[in-house]
Design a protein around this motif. Sequence first.
Motif, PDB file in Angstrom:
ATOM      1  N   ILE A  48       0.636  -1.045  -0.043  1.00  0.00           N
ATOM      2  CA  ILE A  48      -0.134  -0.122  -0.066  1.00  0.00           C
ATOM      3  C   ILE A  48       0.838   1.130  -0.109  1.00  0.00           C
ATOM      4  CG2 ILE A  48      -1.522   1.361   1.459  1.00  0.00           C
ATOM      5  CD1 ILE A  48      -3.006  -1.204   2.514  1.00  0.00           C
ATOM      6  N   PHE A  49       1.895   1.361   0.956  1.00  0.00           N
ATOM      7  CA  PHE A  49       2.776   2.481   0.829  1.00  0.00           C
ATOM      8  C   PHE A  49       3.533   2.820  -0.379  1.00  0.00           C
ATOM      9  CE2 PHE A  49       1.850   1.214   5.358  1.00  0.00           C
ATOM     10  CZ  PHE A  49       1.539   2.191   5.880  1.00  0.00           C
ATOM     11  N   ARG A  54       2.989   6.684   0.169  1.00  0.00           N
ATOM     12  CA  ARG A  54       2.765   6.995   1.350  1.00  0.00           C
ATOM     13  C   ARG A  54       3.883   7.130   2.444  1.00  0.00           C
ATOM     14  NH1 ARG A  54      -2.511   7.006   3.814  1.00  0.00           N
ATOM     15  NH2 ARG A  54      -2.607   6.751   6.037  1.00  0.00           N
ATOM     16  N   PRO A  55       4.003   8.020   3.381  1.00  0.00           N
ATOM     17  CA  PRO A  55       4.947   7.906   4.466  1.00  0.00           C
ATOM     18  C   PRO A  55       4.678   6.876   5.316  1.00  0.00           C
ATOM     19  CG  PRO A  55       4.032  10.124   4.313  1.00  0.00           C
ATOM     20  CD  PRO A  55       3.212   9.405   3.192  1.00  0.00           C
ATOM     21  N   LEU A  56       5.650   5.976   5.727  1.00  0.00           N
ATOM     22  CA  LEU A  56       5.406   4.829   6.443  1.00  0.00           C
ATOM     23  C   LEU A  56       5.106   5.069   8.024  1.00  0.00           C
ATOM     24  CD1 LEU A  56       8.882   2.869   5.445  1.00  0.00           C
ATOM     25  CD2 LEU A  56       6.410   2.319   4.843  1.00  0.00           C
ATOM     26  N   ARG A 142      -2.941   8.503  -5.035  1.00  0.00           N
ATOM     27  CA  ARG A 142      -1.373   8.773  -4.700  1.00  0.00           C
ATOM     28  C   ARG A 142      -1.480   9.658  -3.523  1.00  0.00           C
ATOM     29  NH1 ARG A 142       2.237   7.504  -8.951  1.00  0.00           N
ATOM     30  NH2 ARG A 142       3.791   7.785  -7.263  1.00  0.00           N
ATOM     31  N   SER A 143      -0.449   9.461  -2.969  1.00  0.00           N
ATOM     32  CA  SER A 143      -0.185  10.167  -1.584  1.00  0.00           C
ATOM     33  C   SER A 143      -0.378  11.667  -1.912  1.00  0.00           C
ATOM     34  CB  SER A 143       0.990   9.697  -0.701  1.00  0.00           C
ATOM     35  OG  SER A 143       0.804  10.479   0.463  1.00  0.00           O
ATOM     36  N   GLY A 144      -1.117  12.481  -1.243  1.00  0.00           N
ATOM     37  CA  GLY A 144      -1.174  13.890  -1.368  1.00  0.00           C
ATOM     38  C   GLY A 144      -2.351  14.427  -2.077  1.00  0.00           C
ATOM     39  N   ARG A 145      -2.772  13.610  -3.246  1.00  0.00           N
ATOM     40  CA  ARG A 145      -3.664  13.935  -4.065  1.00  0.00           C
ATOM     41  C   ARG A 145      -5.133  14.002  -3.723  1.00  0.00           C
ATOM     42  NH1 ARG A 145      -4.292  15.596  -8.487  1.00  0.00           N
ATOM     43  NH2 ARG A 145      -4.811  13.874  -9.819  1.00  0.00           N
ATOM     44  N   GLY A 222      -4.054  11.412   7.760  1.00  0.00           N
ATOM     45  CA  GLY A 222      -4.628  12.770   7.393  1.00  0.00           C
ATOM     46  C   GLY A 222      -4.591  14.048   8.212  1.00  0.00           C
ATOM     47  N   THR A 223      -3.717  13.853   9.194  1.00  0.00           N
ATOM     48  CA  THR A 223      -3.527  15.226  10.091  1.00  0.00           C
ATOM     49  C   THR A 223      -1.984  15.525  10.180  1.00  0.00           C
ATOM     50  OG1 THR A 223      -2.832  13.441  11.924  1.00  0.00           O
ATOM     51  CG2 THR A 223      -5.249  13.740  11.628  1.00  0.00           C
ATOM     52  N   ARG A 224      -1.064  15.243   9.425  1.00  0.00           N
ATOM     53  CA  ARG A 224      -0.031  15.640   9.579  1.00  0.00           C
ATOM     54  C   ARG A 224       0.600  16.175   8.163  1.00  0.00           C
ATOM     55  NH1 ARG A 224       3.679  11.614  12.224  1.00  0.00           N
ATOM     56  NH2 ARG A 224       2.286  10.248  11.245  1.00  0.00           N
ATOM     57  N   TYR A 225       0.147  15.669   7.195  1.00  0.00           N
ATOM     58  CA  TYR A 225       1.082  15.874   5.920  1.00  0.00           C
ATOM     59  C   TYR A 225      -0.055  16.674   4.994  1.00  0.00           C
ATOM     60  CZ  TYR A 225       4.260  12.254   7.443  1.00  0.00           C
ATOM     61  OH  TYR A 225       5.148  11.645   8.086  1.00  0.00           O
ATOM     62  N   ARG A 226       0.500  17.271   3.947  1.00  0.00           N
ATOM     63  CA  ARG A 226      -0.273  18.025   2.793  1.00  0.00           C
ATOM     64  C   ARG A 226      -1.110  16.819   2.132  1.00  0.00           C
ATOM     65  NH1 ARG A 226       0.149  19.935  -2.829  1.00  0.00           N
ATOM     66  NH2 ARG A 226      -1.118  22.041  -2.857  1.00  0.00           N
ATOM     67  N   HIS A 227      -2.357  17.225   2.355  1.00  0.00           N
ATOM     68  CA  HIS A 227      -3.336  15.960   1.824  1.00  0.00           C
ATOM     69  C   HIS A 227      -4.321  16.926   0.735  1.00  0.00           C
ATOM     70  CE1 HIS A 227      -2.695  12.292   3.794  1.00  0.00           C
ATOM     71  NE2 HIS A 227      -2.327  13.119   4.789  1.00  0.00           N
TER      72      HIS A 227
END
Length: 317
Positions: A48-49, A54-56, A142-145, A222-227
């Motif tokens: 998945i990561f 996605r950050p681990l 994709r992470s951030g999208r 969904g709480t620490r990175y740009r999303h």
Amino acid sequence: MAFRETLLTTDVHEAAALIRQGELVAFPTETVYGLGADAFNPEAVRKIFEAKGRPLDNPLIVHIAHLDQLARLVRDVPEAARRFMERFFPGPLTLVLPRHSDVPDEVTAGLPTVGVRMPRHPVARAFLEACGTPVAAPSANRSGRPSPTRWEAVYADLNGRIACILQGDRSDMGLESTVVDCTGPEPVVLRAGAVPLEALREVVPETRLVGNEMSLKARSPGTRYRHYAPQARVVLVDHPDEAVPDPRHAYIGLTPPAHPEAFGACCICPDVETYAYELFDFFRRCDTQGCTRIYAQRVPRTGLGLALMDRLERAAS
């Protein structure tokens, strides 16, 4: 693992067989599409990561078909969590609970807690039942999208990176689940979502929003990175007069601009619920059209507006 082409299917049993084989399957839920792996298969979860980028250290939510599956996921279920389950399961609510030792570190980012949710979407329920195991699943993008609310958006992001997309209709709600930590003396909302704070407080009045407690925020995705961000720059405005008309610009909000035809894309919503439903799909449409700037109108932070503003602010960060 790379695939020449991601399988598209409407057969829940075909998709579930791939989960049991250690592969990744995107599937519809009432919130957004999820990207699932067998929660007890660490190698599958690591995929998945890799597929998402996605950050681990970003934990995953585990999706269950029925409450009997909780015994292998959590050590105990606090009273507040039981009350929330009675009211909101199945539904768009994730509960953070004390983690059972059987749950792999890959799912929880090594934390002592695990987020659990029981979707109410009929295709998701049938799929999870056919899997026969809890399924760890973040959003299928994709992470951030922007999170995907249609299977076509999943295909655009992840074709060739995952084994299968279980096709369904567009998601009913358009925003992710609410995440509530139930491990302390009072429930704490870590991520605002499809179940409003006001509805939670009807069940457990002591429920509160998380403050700057980073150790708590880390327990929720969904709480620490740009999303949730499109390729265009997102600019928040209080009134459409602040939006600059241009064919390369877009506008979304409750109040129409004076000249909506002057924008490359425009989405006027009759209420906050529709705004939330349309947001991620609109972001992706703007990307397809090559918009360079998206003006998004702020809304009051009550009801679903709290979750909507959270997504808007993260997209604009």
